[in-house]
Enzyme design. Structure first.
Site, PDB file in Angstrom:
ATOM      1  N   LYS A  68      31.961  42.896  36.364  1.00 26.53           N
ATOM      2  CA  LYS A  68      31.597  42.491  37.734  1.00 26.53           C
ATOM      3  C   LYS A  68      30.704  43.509  38.449  1.00 26.53           C
ATOM      4  CE  LYS A  68      35.742  39.701  38.567  1.00 26.53           C
ATOM      5  NZ  LYS A  68      36.888  39.457  39.450  1.00 26.53           N
ATOM      6  N   ASP A 105      35.646  35.973  45.060  1.00 26.42           N
ATOM      7  CA  ASP A 105      37.030  36.493  44.995  1.00 26.42           C
ATOM      8  C   ASP A 105      37.580  36.704  46.411  1.00 26.42           C
ATOM      9  OD1 ASP A 105      37.346  36.543  42.239  1.00 26.42           O
ATOM     10  OD2 ASP A 105      36.624  38.600  42.032  1.00 26.42           O
TER      11      ASP A 105
END
Ligand code: NAP
Length: 269
Positions: A68, A105
């Protein structure tokens, strides 16, 4: 402007792949979109070449452990939220052939917290366990929670201090676990403890009786910590609602329409 995805992928490590292809492919089928969401195992040294290929193919998708942060640096553009978190979990291609990185997220965490507590936390004392990528997403989410001071504990205190420095004003680092959780009314586990085995990220003896438990970890049949917390009378939710919510938000970013969330949920039954 984004272009309609020509390819939809999840880049990451095999253990992180298990559920997303199931619910994303269910959402694609429900929407009648003729694409398949493919999980691709990419070694860190292949990530740059993969990003370049995806940009050529009008690629879109998700990024998971361990890519990420590295993927964020490969994007031509990042949303404000992805910049704030320092990590990208969702991307697409823009009309000039550049990758745009976003972070859903944070929205996933807010959805989980809503499921657990109702409206955005206020007068909530939050403890965050862990100081990695998902902990940063929790800190970014908490910036929109009013009156919810957060203490962060990490097994390497320096990591917690660095996170607290980045989110100065919202997050305080605490070196001792018992001090970090004392009196907290929301405990968030952002470590991998509970993915495998029966360990708890924090012993229940340290938790206040009214503490709610949010585990970002998910696993078939819930995590041992969440099951045990509920048995002891704590409100508790595992990482599955977050996973589904971040995936639904990603789908909306790619196609401009919300997915059929019921079809996504049903695919996991
Ligand atoms: P990460 O960037 O690797 O960070 C993990 C954090 O946990 C680090 O602070 C690490 O400390 C700490 N840690 C690791 N093992 C530990 C242990 N045995 N005891 C105490 N601390 C430990 O990982 P991440 O991306 O934040 O992900 C963390 C977990 O969140 C994942 O395992 C995943 O299950 C979950 N997650 C769920 C979702 C969802 O959608 N539900 C999304 C993202 C992540 P060190 O730096 O010292 O290693």
């Amino acid at each position: 402007m984004k272009v309609r995805p020509g390819r939809l992928v999840l880049l990451g490590h095999p253990v992180a792949h298990s559920l997303s292809p199931r619910f994303q492919n269910a959402a694609l089928a429900a929407a009648g979109i003729p694409l398949t969401y493919e999980a691709i195992d990419v070694a860190p040294n292949e990530l740059g070449a993969m990003a370049a290929l995806l940009a050529e193919q009008a690629g879109a998708g998700n990024v998971t452990v361990p890519h990420k942060v590295a993927f964020a640096a490969l994007c031509a553009e990042r949303t404000v939220l992805a910049e704030r978190v320092g990590a990208v979990n969702t991307f697409w291609t823009n009309e000039t052939g550049g990758l745009v990185g976003d972070n859903t997220d944070v929205g996933g965490i807010n959805a989980s917290v809503h499921e657990l507590l109702g409206p955005p936390p206020s007068r909530t004392r939050v403890t965050l366990l862990g100081a990695g990528g998902s902990a940063a997403a929790v800190c970014a989410a908490a910036e929109s929670w009013r009156g919810a001071p957060m203490r962060c504990w990490s097994r390497r205190p320096k990591q917690a201090r660095m996170l607290a420095h980045r989110f100065d004003g919202t997050v305080e680092s605490v070196a001792d676990l018992a001090d970090a959780v004392r009196g907290s009314t929301l405990i968030v586990n952002a470590t991998p403890i509970g993915m495998i085995g029966d360990d708890f990220p924090v012993p229940f003896e340290l938790l206040a009786p009214d503490a709610a438990v949010l585990d970002l970890v998910y696993r078939v049949g819930e995590t041992p910590w969440v099951r045990a917390a509920r048995l002891r009378g704590h409100r508790a939710v595992d990482g599955l609602p977050m996973l589904l919510a971040q995936g639904a938000l990603a789908f909306e970013r790619w196609f401009g329409v919300p997915p059929d969330r019921e079809a996504m949920r049903a695919s996991l039954a």
